[in-house]
Enzyme design. Sequence first.
Site, mmCIF file in Angstrom:
data_model
loop_
_atom_site.group_PDB
_atom_site.id
_atom_site.type_symbol
_atom_site.label_atom_id
_atom_site.label_comp_id
_atom_site.label_asym_id
_atom_site.label_seq_id
_atom_site.Cartn_x
_atom_site.Cartn_y
_atom_site.Cartn_z
ATOM 1 N N GLU A 251 0.825 -1.098 -0.100
ATOM 2 C CA GLU A 251 0.142 0.082 -0.076
ATOM 3 C C GLU A 251 0.899 1.187 -0.047
ATOM 4 O O GLU A 251 1.554 1.652 1.049
ATOM 5 C CB GLU A 251 -0.935 -0.023 1.283
ATOM 6 C CG GLU A 251 -1.963 1.156 1.170
ATOM 7 C CD GLU A 251 -2.692 1.459 2.367
ATOM 8 O OE1 GLU A 251 -3.482 2.494 2.447
ATOM 9 O OE2 GLU A 251 -2.581 0.471 3.160
ATOM 10 N N LYS A 383 -8.495 -14.951 16.147
ATOM 11 C CA LYS A 383 -8.704 -14.464 14.783
ATOM 12 C C LYS A 383 -10.197 -14.364 14.184
ATOM 13 O O LYS A 383 -10.519 -14.397 13.225
ATOM 14 C CB LYS A 383 -8.092 -15.673 13.904
ATOM 15 C CG LYS A 383 -6.730 -15.749 14.037
ATOM 16 C CD LYS A 383 -6.155 -16.886 13.142
ATOM 17 C CE LYS A 383 -4.681 -17.326 13.600
ATOM 18 N NZ LYS A 383 -4.185 -18.621 12.805
ATOM 19 N N ASP A 459 1.705 -14.125 12.726
ATOM 20 C CA ASP A 459 0.767 -14.687 12.146
ATOM 21 C C ASP A 459 -0.346 -13.563 11.758
ATOM 22 O O ASP A 459 -1.016 -12.869 12.430
ATOM 23 C CB ASP A 459 -0.322 -15.568 13.210
ATOM 24 C CG ASP A 459 -1.415 -16.267 12.257
ATOM 25 O OD1 ASP A 459 -1.860 -15.916 10.951
ATOM 26 O OD2 ASP A 459 -1.797 -17.289 12.940
ATOM 27 N N HIS A 557 -2.279 10.304 -1.154
ATOM 28 C CA HIS A 557 -2.774 9.006 -1.915
ATOM 29 C C HIS A 557 -2.627 9.142 -3.526
ATOM 30 O O HIS A 557 -2.352 7.979 -3.951
ATOM 31 C CB HIS A 557 -4.201 8.362 -1.475
ATOM 32 C CG HIS A 557 -4.054 7.450 -0.200
ATOM 33 N ND1 HIS A 557 -4.207 6.154 -0.114
ATOM 34 C CD2 HIS A 557 -3.771 7.838 1.037
ATOM 35 C CE1 HIS A 557 -3.883 5.655 0.947
ATOM 36 N NE2 HIS A 557 -3.722 6.539 1.724
#
Length: 572
Positions: A251, A383, A459, A557
Amino acid sequence: MDVRRRPPMRSVRQSSTTSAGEPPVKHLKPSDALPLPLYLTNGIFFALFFSVAYFLLHRWREKIRTSTPLHVLTLSEIAAIVSMLASVIYLLGFFGVDFVQSLVTRPSGDVWDAEDEPHGAILEEDSRPGPCAAAIDCCPPPKVADVAPVTVFSSEEEEEMIRSVVAGSVPSYLLESKLGDCKRAAAIRREALQRTTGRSLAGLPLDGFDYEAILGQCCEMPVGYVQIPVGIAGPLLLDGREYWVPMATTEGCLVASTNRGCKAIFTCGGASSMVLRDRMTRAPVVRFPTASRAADLKLFVEDPINFDTLAVVFNRSSRFARLQGIHCAIAGKNLYMRFGCSTGDAMGMNMVSKGVQNVLDFLQTDFPDMDVIGISGNFCSDKKPAAVNWIEGRGKSVVCEAIIGDEVVRKVLKTSVAALVELNMLKNLTGSAVAGALGGFNAHASNIVSAVYIATGQDPAQNVESSHCITMMEAVNDGKDLHISVTMPSIEVGTVGGGTQLASQSACLNLLGVKGASKESPGSNSRLLATIVAGSVLAGELSLMSAIAAGQLVKSHLKYNRSSRDVSKIAS
Ligand code: ADP
């Protein structure tokens, strides 16, 4: 063994449409410039060469017979010599260059053929002024073929193995154990996959990775690896020490923005952090014949008298696992026991699961009617967004704060303290409440958490709860300066185990000075990493909030997160 493919010479030219059904892309070749068809031009030059050679030989034989000096040339002989030179140059150019190229490319088997790589297009693109035009390294990446060309493997044994995997007579997952060579196994699996699907994996690298290192630990049935760029934000001045924070991301703007936040924090004397709790959790679900029996077990495990016994049983799982507490919840006949423990420098999921299994085995003796439904009953909660993690914490709970002077807010962040405080209240607090957020009282904590997690071998799926964060901003020192803090209750990180031991991830941990297990004080490396994550989030929050407050978000951006390259050209 070289398992890489060399596409057939004419694969690009022959395809009439792309796989996506787009119109064919015409790649210009030098022969396209000829006025006649290629076979006619070749025929003419061959005929010219042989007829002129015959004519000259004939003339020279005559001269020798009549004792005429060879260097005395007639007009027709001069014309014949010129024609001969021209045809030699043409034929050498046509066949010789192809031959030399094939000699250069064939040994590695890895280089695209000249006809598959539209050099004409590359040169056209690179003819733009600028450093890229001259630098060979700056060539656009090789075109990735959609359709997989079939590679003929060097050894018959490997060819046979690929055919068996394609046919399904050898399961792909058995390749490592059958071959005893993880790289070869990956190469064969990859080729079998390409042949089965007819799709190319050309852009996914195979070489340059240690496949032994992931065996049985990190990834099954590998066929290559994905490359993610790592950027550096820093120095992050945190608790008196400087850190250069590696961030793996695609990104645009993210690293630059976090870097700006680090600069603001650095200029104002740094941030400080505290680890409030260090506790990984696992919550099995067990079922009883009645709700009162479930309540019996709840009372038993929550009774402080029984804690020491349960802790001894639990702690047998590892010298680093230390049970801290068990928090129970009942749903009818079902009991959820949320075990919490410290896990040293490991993130700790394996460790805590083993400890829980020990305790369940132990409890079964006194509670024979207990039916263990699952080692994880989602009260853990791993998660998935869950209030229990937001309120109780999971992994490391960290708070991090800094005071940013008004001058830095104005000069580095290009906004004002009042604008930041107001935006934080209306966006991160009120806006998130309106949205019914769960732990999402922040601007973009998950951006920083994910990037640092991927770089350091954490993770990435635990980004869900690890990104729980409330960002607070307040005007202090008579309203002149900004107090900013991030409170993150569930940062799940480790510096041993999982992906942390792989070469790239380990290098990033090394950069932060938290690689592996801490010798002096087990757990201090992973706790330090958690504070760095929080500090980086603080920097990211500061910078993004400032960009929004100053109305710069869209502009920056567009500058950093939008490629100026013509996407349609790249796609074709
Ligand atoms: P996780 O529980 O995060 O999945 P693993 O169980 O895969 O991690 O890895 C932890 C392993 O590392 C355990 O076998 C443990 O004994 C070992 N280890 C060595 N030093 C440490 C340490 N300082 N802290 C935690 N574990 C350690």
